[in-house]
Design a protein around this motif. Sequence first.
Motif, PDB file in Angstrom:
ATOM      1  N   GLU A  82     -32.706   4.482  58.382  1.00  0.00           N
ATOM      2  CA  GLU A  82     -31.718   3.881  57.877  1.00  0.00           C
ATOM      3  C   GLU A  82     -30.306   4.798  57.175  1.00  0.00           C
ATOM      4  OE1 GLU A  82     -33.247   0.429  55.828  1.00  0.00           O
ATOM      5  OE2 GLU A  82     -35.386   0.011  56.816  1.00  0.00           O
ATOM      6  N   HIS A 130     -28.701  -3.208  61.622  1.00  0.00           N
ATOM      7  CA  HIS A 130     -29.938  -3.148  62.644  1.00  0.00           C
ATOM      8  C   HIS A 130     -28.684  -3.410  64.124  1.00  0.00           C
ATOM      9  CE1 HIS A 130     -33.412  -3.683  64.490  1.00  0.00           C
ATOM     10  NE2 HIS A 130     -33.500  -2.193  64.930  1.00  0.00           N
ATOM     11  N   HIS A 179     -29.384   2.345  63.940  1.00  0.00           N
ATOM     12  CA  HIS A 179     -28.620   1.298  62.790  1.00  0.00           C
ATOM     13  C   HIS A 179     -26.646   1.817  62.892  1.00  0.00           C
ATOM     14  CE1 HIS A 179     -33.178   0.543  60.630  1.00  0.00           C
ATOM     15  NE2 HIS A 179     -32.996   1.123  61.269  1.00  0.00           N
TER      16      HIS A 179
END
Length: 298
Positions: free
Chosen positions: A143, A152, A259
């Motif tokens: 992330e 995402h 991501h």
Amino acid sequence: MMDRRDLQYFLAVANHGTVSAAAAAIYVSQPAVSRRIAGLERKMGVRLFRRMASGMKLTPAGERVRELAQDLQNRQDRADGVMRAMRRGHQSFTVACPETTGNFFIAPFVAAGAPIADIQPAHPNEVYARLALGVDMAVNTSEPPAHLSRRHLASSPVFVHFRPDAPPAVSGGEVELAEAARLPALLPGHGSAIERIVRETALAGGIDLALARTTSNGTMAQAMAAAGHGNAVTIEPAGFGLQSAFLVHQGQRLAVHLHAGWEPDHYAAGELMDLAASLGLWMQERVPRLAGLDSGER
């Protein structure tokens, strides 16, 4: 004040460590580089480099100037990008990502017409740091840091690839991690999300991965599997005549999550948000197709 030439010459010496290497990198003569650095030091009233037999070493003041110079260079590059985009009438961005992600997702997305001009391969731990060096968007398997805008994109299943003459215990197109661990598991290394997820899952489940081996990338893992050295664990579809099954742990399929992150104050933040949305939709269509899933299994 440092002008564009000052930035170019100073950063070339700082990055390459010698006047000769800097001169070669920016295609000018060595005397021209030496004169520019000497003039910059006079203008700033501080020594920026220590002249040593091994080359040019930054002084503490030089280290600080390097941070400022790199920031100015990034801003100039970004401004140049804005002007080029205005002249072309459309945006064209640079994306940093791990090599496998670039080859497997971003390059095919570019081929489909995405407004991406270049891909910068980077170690997974360094991908988001590339944003501070002028990259427009970062795509990674971890992330983004909290200060970045984010999205995402998709989740890609992890496969076990094996030779048809030596299959593991496959049930319903799946292989349990505990079963896969009975043979050498060939894992992409260099900080890959696949290796991290497999090892973390095995640790939490008390599964012994003593036979696991690390390879440079997924392609090499599959090549070694085809040569009879074990079973490859990757997110890419099978090659080299191998067959595949989904890797699962206690019935749950293991997956790598992708991501996108970008600077919220980027000059084209809105366009990057649209690009991330388009990339996410494209990935979500591509992953099931490559995995052999129908819409009911997504």
